[in-house]
Design an enzyme around this catalytic site. Structure first.
Site, PDB file in Angstrom:
ATOM      1  N   GLU A  90       2.116   1.788  -3.398  1.00 19.77           N
ATOM      2  CA  GLU A  90       1.053   2.345  -4.238  1.00 19.77           C
ATOM      3  C   GLU A  90       1.020   3.878  -4.105  1.00 19.77           C
ATOM      4  OE1 GLU A  90      -3.070   1.631  -2.875  1.00 19.77           O
ATOM      5  OE2 GLU A  90      -3.186   3.701  -3.519  1.00 19.77           O
ATOM      6  N   HIS A  91       1.129   4.366  -2.882  1.00 17.95           N
ATOM      7  CA  HIS A  91       1.133   5.825  -2.687  1.00 17.95           C
ATOM      8  C   HIS A  91       2.327   6.479  -3.363  1.00 17.95           C
ATOM      9  CE1 HIS A  91      -1.759   7.184   0.623  1.00 17.95           C
ATOM     10  NE2 HIS A  91      -2.153   5.972   0.290  1.00 17.95           N
ATOM     11  N   HIS A 145       0.828  -1.204   0.000  1.00 18.89           N
ATOM     12  CA  HIS A 145       0.000   0.000   0.000  1.00 18.89           C
ATOM     13  C   HIS A 145       0.869   1.264   0.000  1.00 18.89           C
ATOM     14  CE1 HIS A 145      -2.253   3.133   2.351  1.00 18.89           C
ATOM     15  NE2 HIS A 145      -3.107   2.901   1.378  1.00 18.89           N
ATOM     16  N   GLU A 194      -4.146   8.273   7.186  1.00 21.80           N
ATOM     17  CA  GLU A 194      -5.110   7.393   6.522  1.00 21.80           C
ATOM     18  C   GLU A 194      -5.433   6.208   7.440  1.00 21.80           C
ATOM     19  OE1 GLU A 194      -3.941   6.023   2.646  1.00 21.80           O
ATOM     20  OE2 GLU A 194      -5.663   4.693   2.465  1.00 21.80           O
TER      21      GLU A 194
END
Lengths: 428, 426
Positions: free
Chosen positions: A68-69, A65, A140
């Site tokens: 991905e950012h 993840h 987040e």
């Protein structure tokens, strides 16, 4: 490219395998304004342990993840901005099994496709930008921790699984992402973002040959190494913790009830299991089932109730949940009904209707480019052609689904997770 | 090719039909439009939920589900939406388009018939709604109202509008209030249902491959029994009051780990105003996209929040900024959000930002044509506002907006209310 027609679905898909090992699927959709491109790697939140250059690596939760950012960063700036400046709507997601990058656009498709393929295949991280992202992802993580729906689902997975990495949060924790460095990201990118471990799916009114040409131009020529990974020792068939509860700021208790299914093999059997799992849920507690009507009528479930079957490498489960004033009563009723179906079987007329309904709903799903591309990608990684679902449907008998019900929906395989209103104490 | 036709089927009953062959499904809508009012909001919101429980022919959910299954897994969902100050209630249905039905059996007439039954021929007991259905759905409505607190991002936006538009119909939630919902009786609900059938403006909708004449006759047949009425009330456009001279602040504390900040601005420019395309473009430059001022500065440059975006209440003339912030960054985030507004007002955005925003607005409008549910929602909003402009036509107007018009639109945005949801220990 090879053209495949699916006359029952009115779909036409072009497929090619490039020299570097990348598979490309293009679903040609005349008459639509938008085009959609989805570029995915077979790498997700659960891939924590893998072999790179001959040695096993253990990585902290949240790398896929985090990557991905950071992938949107390029040497010249940020690809998100480049795509958005063209009017494209770009985004990405990381699931437990895959990471996908995509955009939807109504013009300059080819330019946008070049940007997509380029930023996903060329990593560019600095320690400074990684440090900064730790703050953003930390927020987040805080935000999703305030989300009761997410919390109850994670709690269910912890209840079902002893050790399978599906129970690890895709985003990781603040502590786990603190261990991520630019080097971690480069290593994982090298391991998983090679053409042979990826797939490109496109839907829209586009020229399939042109898609291949662009992919050949932009992407690396080397295929990369095949990645061996591990999701730990085998799981027991039974649920790890039958009941998990917590309190949060919610108005009504929310719950997820899950059953641990058998892990699905690769190939067409994976799709068959998916369809059987869904039909089993429909028969047991779907909107047309006698149980649903009874629970709804008694005010034990409401329209927030939803359910599904999910399969990942090494695990598969069925889950149903929503709001309820008494989740334990729902669980007990579901277990009792599962027992009844195991003994008596599914009503013949209900079975005919459920099959009809499930088929129609799947066909209607093909309206969504995103749905098509994500399904094509996931099915590709699972070694199956998704659009063959009508034929797979034809081959499923009532007794197949009854066997699934008997095997999977047993009390010892069930787990319940509940989020209760803060301060409400125990059972209402 | 997509072709849109709007016709009046009966007095006060209109049909918007979108003819297209590109979808696997067809979509049907039956929507009753009534003025948003505190007294009736919860009643109206409850009507489609109770109707959805059963018809005379399919008296319970199991029988209804069976009928839908027979239509290859068709779906009919109750609809409760707020468009400006009009409350829209009814049903939308999605069905396999005839072209994909195995054996080519016609599904449209049966689907329309089922919708008509749901609206006009409910399961009754003693000539009125079944009490168990009313009570069950009333409890569901109350839970739905209470559950709004679960999604904190949405909750903050709802609370902002409630504070900002107190006294205006727009401040009323689409589901009404817990107090009003709790007081509903079966008799009051039945009376309101009859009133809706008689007085509500009715908007029908179809999107799919069937020719217009077939759609008209299927829906006319389905609505046989609808009271013929010349008193149907055409929906009205809301007032657009100015912001107070000094902005207001509303704060609330809940057990959360991340704060939510929402800011409401009056723009004086709604969908029917000539400068609406410029307002839409300003919104995109300011906070509507991932290249916007808010995203690039509040989130990316200063890391003040996890998300910060703006959106227009198209049918009311309100701009709303929504952001997730850590508690101690509230002041800094609010100041930066307002500083970015000033930047837009002073023309501090380059051509790349402007054109990126334009591409985004145009693209969003054009892709509406590719998604049946978005298209249905678009045309419902237009109908409630008495507008006939299609997404393509609006997109063309957005293409023609100049930089000066965007700056002028930005200058019309005046802060009205700030809402901050903070943690309990803060």
């Amino acid at each position: 490219m090879v053209k495949q027609q699916y006359p029952r679905l009115g779909e036409r898909v072009y497929h090619a395998r490039l020299e570097n090992g990348l598979h490309i699927y293009v679903d040609q959709k005349p008459g639509f304004q938008k085009s959609y491109a989805f570029f995915a790697t077979n790498y997700g939140g659960m891939d924590l342990r893998f072999k790179l250059d001959g040695a096993w690596q253990d990585t902290p939760a949240g790398v896929a993840h985090f990557l991905e950012h950071k992938m949107f960063d390029t040497e010249d700036g940020n690809a998100l901005q480049d795509l958005a400046a063209n009017g494209a709507s770009p985004n990405a997601f990381t699931s437990s099994a895959i990471t996908g990058y995509y955009f939807e656009s109504t013009r300059r498709f080819e330019e946008n496709l070049r940007i997509l393929l380029s930023f996903v295949s060329v990593p560019w991280f600095t320690q400074e930008s990684v440090d900064k992202e730790q703050g953003i992802i930390g927020q987040e993580i805080q935000m999703i921790e305030d989300d009761p729906e997410w919390r109850v689902f994670m709690s269910l997975l912890e209840g079902l699984y002893e050790r399978h990495p599906i129970r690890v949060s895709v985003a990781g924790s603040r502590a786990s992402i603190a261990q991520i460095t630019a080097d971690t990201l480069y290593a994982c990118h090298r391991a998983f973002y090679c053409p042979a471990n990826m797939v490109l799916c496109v839907a829209g009114d586009v020229d399939p040959e042109q898609v291949c040409r662009i992919a050949r131009e932009v992407l690396p020529h080397g295929s990369g190494q095949a990645i061996e990974r591990s999701c730990g020792a085998d799981e027991p068939e039974t649920a790890a913790r039958p009941l998990q509860t917590m309190e949060m700021e919610v108005s009504t208790p929310i719950f997820q009830l899950g059953f641990k299914a058998d892990p699905a093999p690769m190939g067409e059997e994976r799709l068959r299991r998916q369809l059987m799992g869904e039909l089993g849920l429909e028969a047991l507690l779907g909107t047309s089932s006698p149980l649903y009507a009874r629970l709804y009528g008694a005010g034990l479930i409401n329209s927030s109730f939803g359910y599904g079957y999910e399969a990942y490498p090494g695990c598969a489960f069925l889950a149903a949940g929503g709001e309820s004033r008494d989740p334990e009563a729902v669980r007990d009723a579901v277990l009792a009904e599962a027992g009844r179906l195991a003994r008596e079987g599914i009503d013949g007329a209900l079975w005919q209707r459920l099959k009809k309904a499930a088929y129609g709903s799947r066909v209607r799903g093909l309206n969504s480019f995103e749905f098509i591309c994500v399904q094509l990608a996931q099915s590709h990684f699972a070694g199956v052609d998704y659009l063959r679902f009508p034929e797979v449907f034809d081959g499923i008998e009532k007794s197949d689904v009854e066997d699934c019900l008997r095997r999977w929906m047993a009390p010892e395989r069930a787990a319940l997770a509940v989020v209760r209103p803060a301060g409400a104490g125990g059972r209402p | 090719m997509t072709q849109v036709t709007q016709t009046e089927l009966f007095p006060g009953v209109r049909l918007t039909a979108v003819h297209t062959e590109k979808f696997k499904s067809c979509m049907l809508g039956v929507r009753l439009l009534a003025p948003m009012a505190a007294e009736t909001a919860s009643l109206n919101a409850l009507v489609p939920q109770v109707l959805r429980r059963g018809t005379a022919r399919h008296p319970d959910m199991e029988a209804l589900s069976a009928a839908l299954d027979d239509l290859y897994g068709g779906s009919i969902e109750p609809l409760v939406r707020k468009k400006g100050e009009t409350q829209c209630v009814g049903f939308t249905g999605s069905f396999l388009d005839d072209a994909y039905a195995p054996g080519g059996e016609p599904l449209l007439e049966r689907a329309a018939g089922l919708m008509g039954d749901l609206l006009l021929r409910p399961a009754l007991e003693g000539g009125t709604f079944r009490p168990d259905y009313v009570e069950g759905e009333k409890q569901n409505l109350l839970s739905a109202i209470r559950a709004q607190i679960n999604d904190k991002r949405q909750y903050a936006q709802t609370r902002l509008l409630e504070e900002m538009c107190a006294g205006e119909p727009f401040g009323i939630d689409r589901l009404g209030s817990e107090e009003r919902a709790g007081a509903i009786t079966g008799a009051a609900l039945w009376t309101q249902y009859q009133a809706l059938l008689r007085d509500a403006w009715i908007e029908l909708y179809y999107c799919g491959s069937a020719p217009l004449e077939r759609v008209k006759s299927a829906l006319s047949a389905a609505l046989d029994g609808l009271p013929v009425s010349d008193s149907r009330i055409r929906p009205a456009r809301p007032a657009e009051p100015a912001a107070p001279s000094a902005s207001r602040l509303a704060e609330e504390a809940l057990d959360v780990t991340q704060g939510k900040l929402a800011l409401g601005f009056r723009t004086g420019s709604a969908a029917w105003d000539g400068d609406y395309p410029a307002m839409a473009l300003f919104n995109a430059v300011y906070g509507g996209t991932t290249t916007s001022k808010l995203f690039m500065n509040v989130r990316e440059r200063l890391s003040l929040c996890y998300y910060a975006s703006s959106g227009l209440m198209k049918y009311k003339g309100i701009l709303m900024v929504s952001s997730g912030v850590e508690f101690d960054k509230f002041q800094a985030a609010r100041d930066e959000i307002l500083a970015q507004l000033r930047a837009c007002q002073e023309g501090n955005f380059d051509d790349q930002e402007l054109e990126g925003a334009r591409r985004s607005v145009v693209s969003t409008l054009m892709t509406t044509l590719d998604a049946q549910s978005r298209l249905e929602d678009y045309w419902l909003g237009q109908a409630a506002a008495g507008l006939t402009e299609s997404p393509e036509e609006l997109a063309r107007r957005v293409e023609a907006v100049t930089r000066a018009q965007v700056e002028a639109a930005a200058r019309k945005a005046v802060l009205d209310t700030v809402y901050f949801l903070k943690g309990k220990e803060a």
